[in-house]
Design an enzyme around this catalytic site. Structure first.
Site, mmCIF file in Angstrom:
data_model
loop_
_atom_site.group_PDB
_atom_site.id
_atom_site.type_symbol
_atom_site.label_atom_id
_atom_site.label_comp_id
_atom_site.label_asym_id
_atom_site.label_seq_id
_atom_site.Cartn_x
_atom_site.Cartn_y
_atom_site.Cartn_z
ATOM 1 N N ARG A 173 -16.032 7.540 3.054
ATOM 2 C CA ARG A 173 -15.744 7.328 4.484
ATOM 3 C C ARG A 173 -16.997 6.953 5.246
ATOM 4 O O ARG A 173 -17.168 7.334 6.414
ATOM 5 C CB ARG A 173 -15.099 8.564 5.111
ATOM 6 C CG ARG A 173 -13.704 8.887 4.564
ATOM 7 C CD ARG A 173 -13.057 9.996 5.368
ATOM 8 N NE ARG A 173 -11.852 10.485 4.707
ATOM 9 C CZ ARG A 173 -11.464 11.758 4.699
ATOM 10 N NH1 ARG A 173 -12.196 12.675 5.310
ATOM 11 N NH2 ARG A 173 -10.365 12.114 4.083
ATOM 12 N N ARG A 208 -15.230 7.307 11.913
ATOM 13 C CA ARG A 208 -15.292 7.707 13.324
ATOM 14 C C ARG A 208 -16.616 8.339 13.741
ATOM 15 O O ARG A 208 -16.870 8.478 14.936
ATOM 16 C CB ARG A 208 -14.149 8.682 13.616
ATOM 17 C CG ARG A 208 -12.786 8.018 13.663
ATOM 18 C CD ARG A 208 -11.682 9.036 13.879
ATOM 19 N NE ARG A 208 -11.487 9.865 12.693
ATOM 20 C CZ ARG A 208 -10.755 10.974 12.666
ATOM 21 N NH1 ARG A 208 -10.186 11.410 13.789
ATOM 22 N NH2 ARG A 208 -10.603 11.653 11.549
ATOM 23 N N ARG A 262 -12.481 0.028 16.629
ATOM 24 C CA ARG A 262 -11.139 0.623 16.585
ATOM 25 C C ARG A 262 -10.446 0.480 17.945
ATOM 26 O O ARG A 262 -9.240 0.206 18.020
ATOM 27 C CB ARG A 262 -11.267 2.104 16.194
ATOM 28 C CG ARG A 262 -10.097 3.004 16.452
ATOM 29 C CD ARG A 262 -8.903 2.691 15.574
ATOM 30 N NE ARG A 262 -7.876 3.700 15.738
ATOM 31 C CZ ARG A 262 -7.083 3.801 16.794
ATOM 32 N NH1 ARG A 262 -7.213 2.935 17.774
ATOM 33 N NH2 ARG A 262 -6.167 4.738 16.853
ATOM 34 N N ASP A 282 -6.841 1.791 3.635
ATOM 35 C CA ASP A 282 -6.232 3.111 3.574
ATOM 36 C C ASP A 282 -5.543 3.260 2.231
ATOM 37 O O ASP A 282 -5.066 2.263 1.660
ATOM 38 C CB ASP A 282 -5.221 3.301 4.711
ATOM 39 C CG ASP A 282 -4.770 4.749 4.829
ATOM 40 O OD1 ASP A 282 -5.523 5.544 5.424
ATOM 41 O OD2 ASP A 282 -3.701 5.086 4.299
ATOM 42 N N TYR A 330 2.607 11.830 -0.376
ATOM 43 C CA TYR A 330 2.925 11.409 0.986
ATOM 44 C C TYR A 330 4.314 10.771 1.069
ATOM 45 O O TYR A 330 5.046 10.971 2.048
ATOM 46 C CB TYR A 330 1.879 10.415 1.478
ATOM 47 C CG TYR A 330 0.531 11.032 1.759
ATOM 48 C CD1 TYR A 330 0.306 11.756 2.926
ATOM 49 C CD2 TYR A 330 -0.519 10.896 0.856
ATOM 50 C CE1 TYR A 330 -0.926 12.315 3.188
ATOM 51 C CE2 TYR A 330 -1.758 11.460 1.106
ATOM 52 C CZ TYR A 330 -1.951 12.168 2.275
ATOM 53 O OH TYR A 330 -3.185 12.741 2.527
#
Length: 367
Positions: free
Chosen positions: A28, A32, A41, A78, A155
């Site tokens: 990552r 963020r 973003r 992703d 998921y």
């Protein structure tokens, strides 16, 4: 034509070849914690708008490389792109993580699934890989990646995130043949997806088995490891992917390192709950290792970050085949300056380790 590599430390380490210092990249690393990521973003309007736009994906992939002397780039995407391309209706609710409008719960649901078209629903990913590879201009290698079949299924069956993904576990116990049909179509999809990334320009491939550690020993081998091994075997027959190193990362599955090393992968990612010396003994020199600093240490002082980075490297020892990384992804609240401290320390201490080794090597004697 893609430019030749100017920095191949990462690939050399995956081949367990000598390098001038320990290579480092960070899971990552585009995310963020970087203000420039947050600005991009905002321009994209949503996470999906960011991930599905090749220009934005390229921009954020390169952002950490412009700040830090990292030794690899990783495609910004992703892990849930494959189930999204299967038509399950992926969305990301603010503060709630991924959600699927049409979860997979029945035999009919699974029968409707098919390997996505890599030049159709997933073309945006391949366009991003091509663009990133071109913009890197040989600076560092590019890593392509996918989620493992088990993690994707978690998921897809749950319909969202979960602490235990009990719905898929129940399927494995109650209807194992049905679970295997789901995992098999996902394994074929992941293999095709990674092969397409290789054809588009990825120079290493990684499989993230984020939820493999939720399984007991026998279920892990049956429902997770089996399908990662199937993917590695398939990639070895693909003309674009067969020469590329494959890294497997199964969080919380450290008791299975020896079995994972037997899949034919080039390297294993290791989380921070195992000592690298123990991990190196477990794999017996068959594969390189990647890891494994606790991500939370990046919230500590620079002095602590340097100390703990050296401890990880000392644990591995001065042996070929180590790629420094965190034991999981960097968290959004981390100070970017602390990442710089880590990267610089890994490179500096890596050189010191190699200089110390060279100084203790016996000198050749004349005849």
């Amino acid at each position: 034509m893609n430019a030749p590599l100017k920095n191949d430390r990462f690939l050399r380490a995956l081949r367990r070849e000598p390098v001038d210092t320990t290579p480092i990249w960070v899971m990552r690393q585009a995310g963020r914690y970087l203000p420039e990521y947050r600005a991009t973003r905002e321009r994209a309007g949503s996470f999906m708008g960011l991930a599905q736009n090749p220009e934005f994906a390229c921009e954020v992939t390169l952002q950490p490389l412009d700040r830090f002397e990292l030794d690899a780039a990783i495609l910004f995407s992703d892990i849930l792109t494959i189930p999204d391309a299967m038509g399950l209706g992926l969305s990301f609710a603010q503060g709630e993580g991924p959600q699927f409008a049409r979860p997979v719960r029945s035999a009919d649901d699974i029968a409707r699934l098919a390997v996505p078209d890599m030049d159709g629903e997933l073309r945006y990913v391949m366009d991003a890989v091509r663009m990133i590879r071109r913009e890197l201009d040989g600076r560092v290698p590019l890593i392509g990646f996918a989620g493992s079949p088990w993690t994707l299924a978690c998921y897809m069956v749950e319909g969202s995130g979960s602490r235990d993904f009990a719905r898929l576990k129940a399927m494995c116990w109650n209807e194992p043949a049905l679970a295997h049909r789901l995992l098999d179509v996902l394994a074929h999809s992941v293999a095709a997806y990674l092969a397409a990334q290789a054809a588009a320009g990825a120079q290493a491939l990684m499989i993230f088995d984020t939820w493999g550690g939720l399984l007991g020993p026998a279920p892990f081998r049956e429902f997770s490891l089996r399908y990662m091994a199937q993917i590695v075997a398939a990639l070895k027959t693909d003309p674009h992917a067969r020469e590329l190193p494959v890294v497997l990362f199964s969080k919380g599955a450290n008791t299975h390192l020896a079995a994972m090393a037997d899949t034919g992968c080039a390297a294993l990612g290791v989380d921070w709950t195992v000592d690298l010396a123990d991990a190196r003994r477990a794999v017996a020199g068959k594969v390189a290792l990647q890891g494994n600093l606790d991500p939370a240490i990046l919230h500590a002082s620079p002095a602590v970050i340097r100390r703990e980075a050296r401890a990880v490297m000392d644990s591995y020892g001065n042996h070929p085949g180590h790629v420094f990384n965190l034991g999981h992804g960097i968290t959004p609240e981390v100070d970017p300056g602390h990442v710089r401290v880590l990267v610089d320390e890994v490179h500096a201490y890596g050189r010191t380790l190699r200089e110390d080794r060279a100084a203790t090597q016996p000198r050749p004697t004349g005849t």
